[in-house]
Design a protein around this motif. Structure first.
Motif, PDB file in Angstrom:
ATOM      1  N   LEU A 126       0.835  -1.213   0.000  1.00 30.52           N
ATOM      2  CA  LEU A 126       0.000   0.000   0.000  1.00 30.52           C
ATOM      3  C   LEU A 126       0.866   1.257   0.000  1.00 30.52           C
ATOM      4  N   ALA A 127       1.962   1.231   0.768  1.00 29.90           N
ATOM      5  CA  ALA A 127       2.845   2.397   0.801  1.00 29.90           C
ATOM      6  C   ALA A 127       3.501   2.616  -0.554  1.00 29.90           C
ATOM      7  N   VAL A 156      -8.707   6.224   2.525  1.00 30.30           N
ATOM      8  CA  VAL A 156      -8.256   5.775   1.203  1.00 30.30           C
ATOM      9  C   VAL A 156      -7.475   4.473   1.339  1.00 30.30           C
ATOM     10  N   TRP A 157      -6.527   4.430   2.272  1.00 32.47           N
ATOM     11  CA  TRP A 157      -5.713   3.219   2.472  1.00 32.47           C
ATOM     12  C   TRP A 157      -6.609   2.022   2.786  1.00 32.47           C
ATOM     13  N   VAL A 186      -8.968   0.973  -0.227  1.00 38.42           N
ATOM     14  CA  VAL A 186      -8.215   0.300  -1.290  1.00 38.42           C
ATOM     15  C   VAL A 186      -7.782  -1.078  -0.808  1.00 38.42           C
ATOM     16  N   ALA A 187      -7.288  -1.158   0.418  1.00 39.42           N
ATOM     17  CA  ALA A 187      -6.847  -2.438   0.970  1.00 39.42           C
ATOM     18  C   ALA A 187      -8.005  -3.429   1.068  1.00 39.42           C
ATOM     19  N   ARG A 188      -9.154  -2.962   1.552  1.00 39.57           N
ATOM     20  CA  ARG A 188     -10.316  -3.848   1.705  1.00 39.57           C
ATOM     21  C   ARG A 188     -10.721  -4.449   0.369  1.00 39.57           C
ATOM     22  N   ASP A 204       1.399   5.091   8.600  1.00 37.07           N
ATOM     23  CA  ASP A 204       0.940   6.474   8.695  1.00 37.07           C
ATOM     24  C   ASP A 204       0.748   7.050   7.293  1.00 37.07           C
ATOM     25  N   PRO A 205      -0.488   7.004   6.745  1.00 33.84           N
ATOM     26  CA  PRO A 205      -0.719   7.529   5.392  1.00 33.84           C
ATOM     27  C   PRO A 205      -0.381   9.007   5.245  1.00 33.84           C
TER      28      PRO A 205
END
Length: 279
Positions: A71-72, A113-114, A117-119, A151-152
């Motif tokens: 994700l990062a 958002v993180w 998108v991850a889900r 930490d987004p």
């Protein structure tokens, strides 16, 4: 209130009371009050963008740390999602569709958002409401060593235990407690977003309309602090709706009367003062 505004509020209330509330949809529905240009097509476009981003993640099972890294890499490095100090001065930093467009936002919106998108990609991610700074957790929060935190706002970089401890200490002066790592529910996240909007508007007297709709959306949630009813009444009076504000002050006084009779009487006094402004 126009027909579209009423439609989105009704939709928000229905979604908030569903068995599994959709966090992204709730964020987009409340954003219609902050950006009247946001319509059904805009809501669909934002959901499609979240789907598109999820489709860019590498396929296959991963450990929580590998998911956090993926994700990062995608959102933080390739797409450039992150925060800046200036975001705290922008209402748009609390509106999901604008965060997706600008790739900037408050910690909690970037975390949305993180998580979303991850889900969509099947990752075990969830919001973590650390005091003063929202982050994302990956993996079992009860596992030895706790979840992997990211930490987004800082581009999705991983947070060590010491860094998370410092974030909490800076915000509260108290140490990090394991209970602070509990996954935040969609409704908890939405209430916190609306609280941020209320705080933003409170610092700007000319933005009382934003404060009002943020309170009104908060009151649509199935669970909310009772004091929001008082805040709503005060805003109505401030904006010149003296009769409705006075009636809501009186209703709030009835709620607090059994436990705080002195407070209830003071609130009734404010209701009388509001009615007197019509004379």
């Amino acid at each position: 209130m126009d027909d579209d505004s009423a439609k989105y509020r009704d939709w928000f209330a229905e979604e908030a009371r569903s068995e599994r509330p959709d966090l992204a949809l709730l964020c987009l529905l409340l954003a219609t009050a902050g950006d009247p240009a946001l319509d059904d097509a805009g809501i669909d476009a934002a959901q499609i963008e979240l789907d598109r981003l999820a489709g860019l993640l590498p396929y296959g099972p991963k450990t929580p740390r590998e998911w956090a890294g993926a994700l990062a890499d995608l959102l933080g490095r390739e797409c450039g999602f992150h925060g800046t100090s200036g975001e705290y001065r922008r209402l748009g930093a609390s509106l999901l569709h604008q965060v997706l467009e600008r790739r900037r936002g408050l910690p909690i919106l970037l975390s949305v958002v993180w998580v979303e998108v991850a889900r969509r990609a099947g990752a075990p991610a969830y919001g973590v409401a650390l005091p003063g700074h929202f982050v994302v957790g990956f993996g079992d929060p009860g596992a030895p060593g706790g979840p992997v935190l990211a930490d987004p706002f800082a581009g999705g970089g991983p947070l060590t235990g010491n860094e998370a401890e410092l974030l909490v200490m800076d915000a509260t002066g108290a140490p990090l407690e394991p209970s602070m790592l509990t996954p935040a529910s969609p409704l908890d996240v939405v209430l916190r977003i609306l609280g941020n909007i209320r705080a933003w508007a409170a610092a700007r007297p000319e933005q009382s309309a934003a404060a009002l709709w943020a309170v009104e959306f908060s009151l649509l949630l199935p669970s909310h602090p009772a004091r929001l009813r008082y805040e709503h009444a005060q805003l109505l009076v401030q904006r010149g709706d003296f009769l409705t504000g006075a009636a809501e002050l009186e209703a709030y006084a009835e709620v607090v009367q059994p436990v705080e009779p002195a407070t209830a009487e003071a609130v009734r006094g404010r209701a009388r003062a509001a009615r007197a402004m019509l004379n």
